[in-house]
Design a protein around this motif. Structure first.
Motif, PDB file in Angstrom:
ATOM      1  N   PHE A   1       0.810  -1.222   0.000  1.00  0.00           N
ATOM      2  CA  PHE A   1       0.000   0.000   0.000  1.00  0.00           C
ATOM      3  C   PHE A   1       0.845   1.276   0.000  1.00  0.00           C
ATOM      4  O   PHE A   1       0.322   2.352   0.213  1.00  0.00           O
ATOM      5  CB  PHE A   1      -0.978   0.043   1.182  1.00  0.00           C
ATOM      6  N   LYS A   2       2.127   1.192  -0.275  1.00  0.00           N
ATOM      7  CA  LYS A   2       2.997   2.374  -0.350  1.00  0.00           C
ATOM      8  C   LYS A   2       2.972   2.870  -1.795  1.00  0.00           C
ATOM      9  O   LYS A   2       3.799   2.489  -2.617  1.00  0.00           O
ATOM     10  CB  LYS A   2       4.423   2.026   0.079  1.00  0.00           C
ATOM     11  N   ILE A   3       2.011   3.712  -2.094  1.00  0.00           N
ATOM     12  CA  ILE A   3       1.746   4.157  -3.462  1.00  0.00           C
ATOM     13  C   ILE A   3       2.711   5.258  -3.863  1.00  0.00           C
ATOM     14  O   ILE A   3       2.921   6.216  -3.124  1.00  0.00           O
ATOM     15  CB  ILE A   3       0.275   4.608  -3.587  1.00  0.00           C
ATOM     16  N   ASP A   4       3.291   5.113  -5.038  1.00  0.00           N
ATOM     17  CA  ASP A   4       4.203   6.113  -5.597  1.00  0.00           C
ATOM     18  C   ASP A   4       3.350   7.201  -6.256  1.00  0.00           C
ATOM     19  O   ASP A   4       2.904   7.054  -7.396  1.00  0.00           O
ATOM     20  CB  ASP A   4       5.140   5.458  -6.613  1.00  0.00           C
ATOM     21  N   VAL A   5       3.131   8.269  -5.543  1.00  0.00           N
ATOM     22  CA  VAL A   5       2.225   9.329  -5.984  1.00  0.00           C
ATOM     23  C   VAL A   5       2.686   9.939  -7.303  1.00  0.00           C
ATOM     24  O   VAL A   5       1.883  10.099  -8.227  1.00  0.00           O
ATOM     25  CB  VAL A   5       2.073  10.410  -4.889  1.00  0.00           C
ATOM     26  N   GLN A   6       3.947  10.257  -7.412  1.00  0.00           N
ATOM     27  CA  GLN A   6       4.443  10.888  -8.640  1.00  0.00           C
ATOM     28  C   GLN A   6       4.247   9.972  -9.848  1.00  0.00           C
ATOM     29  O   GLN A   6       3.799  10.415 -10.900  1.00  0.00           O
ATOM     30  CB  GLN A   6       5.909  11.268  -8.504  1.00  0.00           C
ATOM     31  N   GLU A   7       4.565   8.694  -9.700  1.00  0.00           N
ATOM     32  CA  GLU A   7       4.381   7.746 -10.800  1.00  0.00           C
ATOM     33  C   GLU A   7       2.908   7.645 -11.198  1.00  0.00           C
ATOM     34  O   GLU A   7       2.570   7.623 -12.392  1.00  0.00           O
ATOM     35  CB  GLU A   7       4.902   6.363 -10.402  1.00  0.00           C
ATOM     36  N   GLU A   8       2.037   7.595 -10.208  1.00  0.00           N
ATOM     37  CA  GLU A   8       0.608   7.492 -10.495  1.00  0.00           C
ATOM     38  C   GLU A   8       0.078   8.754 -11.168  1.00  0.00           C
ATOM     39  O   GLU A   8      -0.720   8.685 -12.102  1.00  0.00           O
ATOM     40  CB  GLU A   8      -0.175   7.194  -9.212  1.00  0.00           C
ATOM     41  N   GLN A   9       0.520   9.907 -10.736  1.00  0.00           N
ATOM     42  CA  GLN A   9       0.086  11.154 -11.357  1.00  0.00           C
ATOM     43  C   GLN A   9       0.594  11.244 -12.797  1.00  0.00           C
ATOM     44  O   GLN A   9      -0.133  11.697 -13.683  1.00  0.00           O
ATOM     45  CB  GLN A   9       0.530  12.350 -10.521  1.00  0.00           C
ATOM     46  N   GLU A  10       1.813  10.783 -13.042  1.00  0.00           N
ATOM     47  CA  GLU A  10       2.333  10.771 -14.412  1.00  0.00           C
ATOM     48  C   GLU A  10       1.518   9.838 -15.296  1.00  0.00           C
ATOM     49  O   GLU A  10       1.249  10.155 -16.459  1.00  0.00           O
ATOM     50  CB  GLU A  10       3.811  10.379 -14.403  1.00  0.00           C
ATOM     51  N   LEU A  11       1.126   8.683 -14.755  1.00  0.00           N
ATOM     52  CA  LEU A  11       0.261   7.769 -15.516  1.00  0.00           C
ATOM     53  C   LEU A  11      -1.049   8.447 -15.883  1.00  0.00           C
ATOM     54  O   LEU A  11      -1.513   8.346 -17.025  1.00  0.00           O
ATOM     55  CB  LEU A  11      -0.039   6.518 -14.687  1.00  0.00           C
ATOM     56  N   LEU A  12      -1.643   9.132 -14.934  1.00  0.00           N
ATOM     57  CA  LEU A  12      -2.900   9.834 -15.202  1.00  0.00           C
ATOM     58  C   LEU A  12      -2.727  10.887 -16.290  1.00  0.00           C
ATOM     59  O   LEU A  12      -3.567  11.004 -17.192  1.00  0.00           O
ATOM     60  CB  LEU A  12      -3.424  10.481 -13.925  1.00  0.00           C
TER      61      LEU A  12
ATOM     62  N   LEU B   1      -6.575  16.978 -14.211  1.00  0.00           N
ATOM     63  CA  LEU B   1      -7.438  15.939 -14.786  1.00  0.00           C
ATOM     64  C   LEU B   1      -8.625  16.506 -15.560  1.00  0.00           C
ATOM     65  O   LEU B   1      -9.408  15.742 -16.130  1.00  0.00           O
ATOM     66  CB  LEU B   1      -7.945  15.012 -13.674  1.00  0.00           C
ATOM     67  N   HIS B   2      -8.727  17.826 -15.613  1.00  0.00           N
ATOM     68  CA  HIS B   2      -9.858  18.455 -16.298  1.00  0.00           C
ATOM     69  C   HIS B   2      -9.963  17.968 -17.747  1.00  0.00           C
ATOM     70  O   HIS B   2      -8.973  17.940 -18.470  1.00  0.00           O
ATOM     71  CB  HIS B   2      -9.736  19.970 -16.277  1.00  0.00           C
ATOM     72  N   GLY B   3     -11.169  17.577 -18.113  1.00  0.00           N
ATOM     73  CA  GLY B   3     -11.449  17.175 -19.480  1.00  0.00           C
ATOM     74  C   GLY B   3     -11.199  15.708 -19.773  1.00  0.00           C
ATOM     75  O   GLY B   3     -11.616  15.213 -20.820  1.00  0.00           O
ATOM     76  N   LYS B   4     -10.541  14.989 -18.884  1.00  0.00           N
ATOM     77  CA  LYS B   4     -10.328  13.558 -19.109  1.00  0.00           C
ATOM     78  C   LYS B   4     -11.646  12.831 -18.878  1.00  0.00           C
ATOM     79  O   LYS B   4     -12.507  13.289 -18.122  1.00  0.00           O
ATOM     80  CB  LYS B   4      -9.249  13.008 -18.170  1.00  0.00           C
ATOM     81  N   GLN B   5     -11.814  11.688 -19.517  1.00  0.00           N
ATOM     82  CA  GLN B   5     -13.000  10.871 -19.294  1.00  0.00           C
ATOM     83  C   GLN B   5     -12.752   9.944 -18.111  1.00  0.00           C
ATOM     84  O   GLN B   5     -11.627   9.492 -17.891  1.00  0.00           O
ATOM     85  CB  GLN B   5     -13.338  10.049 -20.528  1.00  0.00           C
TER      86      GLN B   5
ATOM     87  N   GLY C   1      -4.635  20.880  -5.132  1.00  0.00           N
ATOM     88  CA  GLY C   1      -3.666  21.660  -5.900  1.00  0.00           C
ATOM     89  C   GLY C   1      -3.156  20.921  -7.126  1.00  0.00           C
ATOM     90  O   GLY C   1      -2.520  21.514  -7.985  1.00  0.00           O
ATOM     91  N   TRP C   2      -3.443  19.634  -7.202  1.00  0.00           N
ATOM     92  CA  TRP C   2      -3.076  18.855  -8.395  1.00  0.00           C
ATOM     93  C   TRP C   2      -4.352  18.365  -9.081  1.00  0.00           C
ATOM     94  O   TRP C   2      -4.570  18.643 -10.241  1.00  0.00           O
ATOM     95  CB  TRP C   2      -2.176  17.663  -8.034  1.00  0.00           C
ATOM     96  N   ALA C   3      -5.200  17.656  -8.345  1.00  0.00           N
ATOM     97  CA  ALA C   3      -6.423  17.093  -8.930  1.00  0.00           C
ATOM     98  C   ALA C   3      -7.666  17.933  -8.657  1.00  0.00           C
ATOM     99  O   ALA C   3      -8.660  17.803  -9.357  1.00  0.00           O
ATOM    100  CB  ALA C   3      -6.650  15.677  -8.404  1.00  0.00           C
ATOM    101  N   TYR C   4      -7.617  18.759  -7.650  1.00  0.00           N
ATOM    102  CA  TYR C   4      -8.776  19.606  -7.332  1.00  0.00           C
ATOM    103  C   TYR C   4      -8.298  20.846  -6.596  1.00  0.00           C
ATOM    104  O   TYR C   4      -7.139  20.956  -6.221  1.00  0.00           O
ATOM    105  CB  TYR C   4      -9.831  18.840  -6.514  1.00  0.00           C
ATOM    106  N   GLY C   5      -9.202  21.775  -6.406  1.00  0.00           N
ATOM    107  CA  GLY C   5      -8.851  23.067  -5.832  1.00  0.00           C
ATOM    108  C   GLY C   5      -8.607  24.066  -6.955  1.00  0.00           C
ATOM    109  O   GLY C   5      -8.604  23.706  -8.138  1.00  0.00           O
ATOM    110  N   ALA C   6      -8.379  25.306  -6.593  1.00  0.00           N
ATOM    111  CA  ALA C   6      -8.220  26.375  -7.585  1.00  0.00           C
ATOM    112  C   ALA C   6      -7.121  26.067  -8.603  1.00  0.00           C
ATOM    113  O   ALA C   6      -7.275  26.346  -9.789  1.00  0.00           O
ATOM    114  CB  ALA C   6      -7.940  27.704  -6.885  1.00  0.00           C
ATOM    115  N   GLN C   7      -6.030  25.486  -8.158  1.00  0.00           N
ATOM    116  CA  GLN C   7      -4.914  25.171  -9.062  1.00  0.00           C
ATOM    117  C   GLN C   7      -4.926  23.702  -9.503  1.00  0.00           C
ATOM    118  O   GLN C   7      -4.087  23.298 -10.299  1.00  0.00           O
ATOM    119  CB  GLN C   7      -3.579  25.481  -8.370  1.00  0.00           C
TER     120      GLN C   7
END
Length: 173
Positions: free
Chosen positions: A43-54, A96-100, A86-92
């Protein structure tokens, strides 16, 4: 369209439907199948790798068996640590905007059990609302869910037919 399918089944090798789905989707071009329990058994998720995949995909699909009226634990953990303010939600948080966004969900119980007056008292549309809310908050466009219900009683032929239907769902433009 490049699609990321995040699978979350804590015991994939013993699964019938989710295993068949995963095997079938791995045959497709432009689909990345990412098994969260395989990638992160601790359960030690690599956040940066996952965000890059997204970021590198146009469509995101969560594939999982319906556990206790939600997803298996690792998918919730993934949401908690990857979809950051600040990455997936919030003002900045507009990455992920526009992805299905879609869901591929299996239930052991039949469709009739998931409706008003049924065994579980609520419809799948009602029970899946938190995922729709997540999609809305992150600016993703939700597509109708792919539901396969009553999987405990499916024949091997029905399982393969379901895997083909899922492949069509995931690759539809």
């Amino acid at each position: 369209m490049k699609t990321l399918v995040l699978t979350a089944h804590p015991n994939m090798k013993d699964s019938t439907i989710n295993k068949a789905w995963t095997e079938r989707l791995r045959q497709e071009n432009n689909i990345t199948v990412h098994d969260l329990y395989e990638a992160y058994p601790n359960f030690k998720i690599d956040v940066q790798e996952e965000q890059e995949l997204l970021l590198s995909h146009d469509r995101i699909i969560f594939q999982f068996p319906f556990y206790w009226y939600s997803s298996p634990a690792i998918l919730k953990e993934w949401q908690d640590v990857v979809l950051t303010y600040g990455w997936a939600y919030g003002a900045q948080g507009t990455k992920l905007h526009g992805k299905q966004f879609g869901l591929a969900v299996s239930t052991g119980g039949p469709k009739e059990a998931y409706q008003a007056g049924g065994y579980n008292k609520y419809s799948m549309n009602e029970l899946l609302k938190p995922f729709e809310a997540m999609s809305n908050l992150t600016g993703m466009k939700i597509i109708p869910a792919f539901l396969e219900q009553g999987v405990r009683t499916m024949s091997p032929e029905q399982v393969q037919e379901s895997a083909e239907r899922l492949a069509q769902y995931v690759t539809a433009e």
